[in-house]
Design an enzyme around this catalytic site. Structure first.
Site, PDB file in Angstrom:
ATOM      1  CD  GLU A   1      -6.001 -10.084  -1.913  1.00  0.00           C
ATOM      2  OE1 GLU A   1      -5.247 -11.021  -1.551  1.00  0.00           O
ATOM      3  OE2 GLU A   1      -5.567  -8.950  -2.201  1.00  0.00           O
TER       4      GLU A   1
ATOM      5  CG  ASN B   1      -8.596  -9.317   2.017  1.00  0.00           C
ATOM      6  OD1 ASN B   1      -9.773  -9.601   2.233  1.00  0.00           O
ATOM      7  ND2 ASN B   1      -8.210  -8.599   0.975  1.00  0.00           N
TER       8      ASN B   1
ATOM      9  CG  MET C   1       8.074 -10.026  -2.299  1.00  0.00           C
ATOM     10  SD  MET C   1       7.178 -10.533  -0.819  1.00  0.00           S
ATOM     11  CE  MET C   1       6.266  -9.027  -0.467  1.00  0.00           C
ATOM     12  N   GLY C   2       4.066 -10.034  -4.500  1.00  0.00           N
ATOM     13  CA  GLY C   2       3.085  -9.426  -5.388  1.00  0.00           C
ATOM     14  C   GLY C   2       2.316 -10.393  -6.255  1.00  0.00           C
ATOM     15  CD  GLU C   3       4.304 -14.383  -9.225  1.00  0.00           C
ATOM     16  OE1 GLU C   3       4.385 -14.291 -10.462  1.00  0.00           O
ATOM     17  OE2 GLU C   3       4.727 -15.376  -8.594  1.00  0.00           O
TER      18      GLU C   3
ATOM     19  CD  GLU D   1      -1.836  -2.522   6.304  1.00  0.00           C
ATOM     20  OE1 GLU D   1      -2.234  -3.022   7.364  1.00  0.00           O
ATOM     21  OE2 GLU D   1      -0.819  -2.930   5.692  1.00  0.00           O
TER      22      GLU D   1
ATOM     23  NE  ARG E   1       0.584 -10.108   5.770  1.00  0.00           N
ATOM     24  CZ  ARG E   1      -0.440  -9.539   5.132  1.00  0.00           C
ATOM     25  NH1 ARG E   1      -1.090 -10.203   4.201  1.00  0.00           N
ATOM     26  NH2 ARG E   1      -0.814  -8.315   5.443  1.00  0.00           N
TER      27      ARG E   1
END
Length: 425
Positions: A340, A337, A311-313, A60, A269
């Site tokens: 992407e 999702n 994280m974030g990659e 989110e 995840r």
């Protein structure tokens, strides 16, 4: 009366909530920190009467990112508050926006905690992302005359059925929203059935279709792909859950019998599972490398699995792959999702559980862009067929990207609704 009973029940459950928090803290130490924020205790921001955006976790937060960027860029005078419920969501918000936004954990849905939170931040407009509907949070905010919007809203048939079992409370809550901006007509129909007035419902499409892959990120992915993998066939298993990794590793073992140089990028995840998944990889006999330990100039020539433990990659790692499997779908989690990888033009594979994204899955499937598999053997076969037929893989990936391109525009419709609420508040 329904909300009063809900609140009484919530207070009675508080000891169990705290025990659950301790259990989460044992598994993921980040949950031990900033507990007071969850009860509405924190230093108030220097500026109040701004835009409050509530995002649950990483997914989110990423979906909300273009909304936040829009208001930071076009309304620099407007304070922006972002709340999350999880440490991973918190880390993502801080990584993306730093001190440009005020960030705290959202309060537990207890009347006193919500009241303290609202006293401190005094928002002008509240935007709740997707499905995070808490009765006291919504109703107490609206009772103060603050417009509350449910943005990029989705409601699966399963969730609608569960809400229907306690119909009075959901009807009280959903009728309180100033606006519900739903992803699809199917979502909209379910919200109407739960008490959203028709004049408050907007069908916008999903803002996830507006996912952008910046040119700089494409170049970074191209460089990393060449450096790490060369010409090897690479597939990524993204956002995996407990119970899936074993199936995915079994599929990779079968695949390597036919495609010995195939490499798997395995991205769990939740970060608290990184160590457990590393143990699974070793137990299955694979040579592996952690993404966090890759150094400049290092090659993955002798590696069979790379564990995505950063994280974030995820968007970057998707750009390094030829085929994407999207997790949360081989176990009953409703999927994650798929847009992407589609935005990268990758063939998309999932398991059968996709109730969180059923409309999007149907769009991709109807265009020949998505395949659903049920077990390791089916997954390995699909991967081998795509790797052995690059033209077919390219066509499937192009179809996936076309679906994304054809459905853009939801973000602008959502931004217009928020702008209107700000003007009227």
């Amino acid at each position: 009366m329904p909300r009063f009973l809900y609140s009484v029940f919530s207070y009675l459950l508080l000891p169990l909530v705290l025990l659950h928090l301790l259990w989460r803290a044992w598994r993921a130490p980040a949950y031990r920190h900033r507990i007071a924020e969850r009860f509405g205790f924190f230093n108030a921001p220097a500026q109040t009467h701004g835009l409050w955006i509530h995002a649950v976790s990483v997914g989110e937060s990423i979906a909300a990112a273009p909304i936040i960027e829009h208001f930071l860029d076009h309304h620099p005078e407007l304070p922006v508050l972002v709340t999350t419920m999880t440490p991973t969501g918190s880390e993502r918000v801080r990584a993306m926006f730093g001190k440009r936004v005020f960030h705290v954990y959202a309060p537990y849905d207890l009347p006193d905690a919500v009241s303290r939170f609202l006293d401190r931040v005094q928002p002008r407009v509240a935007v709740i992302m997707e499905t995070e509907v808490w009765p006291n949070m919504v109703c107490q905010t609206a009772a103060r005359g603050i417009p509350v919007l449910l943005a990029n809203a989705r409601l699966s048939a399963h969730s609608a059925h569960e809400y229907g079992r306690v119909a009075k409370l959901p009807q009280t809550v959903f009728s309180t929203f100033s606006k519900v901006i739903a992803q699809s007509t199917e979502d909209g129909a379910r919200f109407l059935a739960l008490g959203v007035p028709e004049e408050k419902l907007v069908i916008s499409g999903s803002i996830k279709f507006d996912v952008a892959v910046p040119p700089a990120l494409r170049e970074q992915a191209r460089t990393l792909r060449e450096q790490w993998f060369g010409a090897r066939p690479v597939w990524i298993a993204a956002s995996t859950h407990a119970g899936e990794d074993e199936i995915l590793l079994a599929a990779h073992k079968i695949l390597r019998q036919q495609q010995p140089d195939a490499l798997l990028l395995l991205v769990p995840r939740h970060p608290e599972r990184f160590a457990k998944v590393a143990e699974l990889i070793v137990a299955e006999g694979f040579s592996f490398q952690r993404r966090s330990e890759f150094q400049q100039g290092l090659s993955a020539a002798d590696v069979q699995v790379i564990l995505g433990d950063t994280m974030g990659e995820l968007l970057l790692l998707l750009g390094c792959a030829d085929i994407a499997f999207v997790g949360g779908s081989l176990v009953e989690r409703g999927g994650h999702n798929t847009l992407e990888p589609a935005a990268w033009g990758l063939p998309v594979l999932t398991g059968p559980s996709d109730y969180n994204f059923s409309e999007i899955s149907a769009l991709l499937h109807d265009e020949g862009a998505l395949l659903q598999l049920s077990n390791a053997e089916e997954l390995a076969s699909a991967l081998h067929n795509l790797m052995a037929d690059p033209k077919r893989a390219q066509q499937q990936g192009a179809a996936a990207k076309q679906v994304v391109d054809n459905n853009r525009g939801a973000l602008q419709r959502l931004l217009s609704c928020i702008e209107q609420a700000l003007q009227q508040s």
